[in-house]
Design an enzyme around this catalytic site. Structure first.
Site, PDB file in Angstrom:
ATOM      1  N   ALA A 151       9.261 -39.402  68.499  1.00  0.00           N
ATOM      2  CA  ALA A 151       8.892 -39.950  69.810  1.00  0.00           C
ATOM      3  C   ALA A 151       8.379 -41.382  69.664  1.00  0.00           C
ATOM      4  O   ALA A 151       8.714 -42.254  70.468  1.00  0.00           O
ATOM      5  CB  ALA A 151       7.842 -39.069  70.481  1.00  0.00           C
ATOM      6  N   TYR A 152       7.575 -41.632  68.633  1.00  0.00           N
ATOM      7  CA  TYR A 152       7.078 -42.989  68.374  1.00  0.00           C
ATOM      8  C   TYR A 152       8.228 -43.936  68.047  1.00  0.00           C
ATOM      9  O   TYR A 152       8.327 -45.042  68.596  1.00  0.00           O
ATOM     10  CB  TYR A 152       6.079 -42.963  67.218  1.00  0.00           C
ATOM     11  CG  TYR A 152       5.634 -44.330  66.751  1.00  0.00           C
ATOM     12  CD1 TYR A 152       4.668 -45.033  67.439  1.00  0.00           C
ATOM     13  CD2 TYR A 152       6.201 -44.911  65.609  1.00  0.00           C
ATOM     14  CE1 TYR A 152       4.249 -46.295  67.010  1.00  0.00           C
ATOM     15  CE2 TYR A 152       5.793 -46.164  65.178  1.00  0.00           C
ATOM     16  CZ  TYR A 152       4.819 -46.863  65.876  1.00  0.00           C
ATOM     17  OH  TYR A 152       4.430 -48.100  65.447  1.00  0.00           O
ATOM     18  N   ALA A 153       9.123 -43.504  67.150  1.00  0.00           N
ATOM     19  CA  ALA A 153      10.245 -44.360  66.762  1.00  0.00           C
ATOM     20  C   ALA A 153      11.143 -44.680  67.948  1.00  0.00           C
ATOM     21  O   ALA A 153      11.630 -45.816  68.097  1.00  0.00           O
ATOM     22  CB  ALA A 153      11.051 -43.687  65.651  1.00  0.00           C
TER      23      ALA A 153
END
Length: 245
Positions: A151-153
């Site tokens: 999700a961060y990437a």
């Protein structure tokens, strides 16, 4: 001792940094203050915010950036601004098998959504002034295909699209929009949570340069992009990753 540049165009410039109370953001606040800018920041950590404000003379507002209404109200109270640095983010690790729709949405709120709405809030004053600089913080992690935080990437990859489309929309007003792409920066958070000797040695092998990256070097490229020296730089990526591959 490293001798850094001074930017006369940043003296008295009105600058807003999100997530300015710690990590890379705190180094940005310090760097702008040293240039004589009128610096303000947003953060949700009251104690850390007070400490950085006392050190630098910066103004600040306590704000959860996931609350868009509160964020835009804080910007209206502190502004207007000549420079916006969209720095705030959290690279919390998560297993792709455990991600729920709710967690996915929260991660994008934390790492992407507020960037657009802070831009929306500062842009009218920049348009009126006929100039401005917006700097969005990306991440080298997705370029390197690092796993462990999908999700961060995804959010950080999307920052590049946001930068380029807004550079086009705002460019006619001489507002520049760029992305700074840090590698693995040695903030206190990284040292405490993930910077084991084994991980650091493996990362050194991926870098062209042998030294680990101090947050001050991210702050320095942000200063350049905020200054008049970067007047013809927009819609671009500026890497601070020691040649990571």
């Amino acid at each position: 001792m490293t001798k850094f540049a001074s930017y006369p165009s940043l003296k008295d410039a009105r600058v807003l940094v999100t997530g300015g109370a710690s990590g890379i953001g705190a180094d940005m606040v310090r760097a702008f203050a040293e240039q004589g800018a009128k610096i303000a920041f947003l953060d949700k950590d009251a104690d850390a915010s007070q400490a950085i404000a006392q050190e630098t003379g910066a103004q600040f507002a306590i704000c959860d950036l996931r609350d868009i209404t509160a964020t835009q109200a804080a910007i209206a109270d502190l502004g207007p601004f000549d420079v916006l640095v969209n720095n705030a983010a959290r690279d919390d690790r998560h297993n792709w098998q455990d991600v729920t729709p709710e967690y996915w949405d929260e991660r994008l709120q934390t790492n992407l959504k507020h960037m657009f709405f802070t831009m929306q809030a500062v842009a009218p004053a920049m348009i009126k002034a006929g100039s401005g600089s917006i700097i969005n913080m990306g991440s080298n992690s997705w370029w390197e295909a690092v796993g462990g935080f999908p999700a961060y990437a995804t959010a950080k990859a999307a920052v590049h699209g946001l930068t380029r489309t807004m550079a086009r929309d705002l460019g006619q007003h001489r507002i520049r929009v760029n992305t700074v792409v840090p590698g693995w920066i040695m903030t206190e958070r990284q040292k405490e949570l993930w910077a084991t000797p084994e991980a650091l040695e493996a990362h050194r092998q991926n870098q062209c340069l042998p030294d680990l990256i101090d947050p001050v070097y991210v702050a320095r490229i942000v200063l350049f992009l905020a200054s008049d020296d970067a007047a013809m730089c927009t819609a671009s990526n500026f890497m601070v990753e020691a040649g990571s591959v």
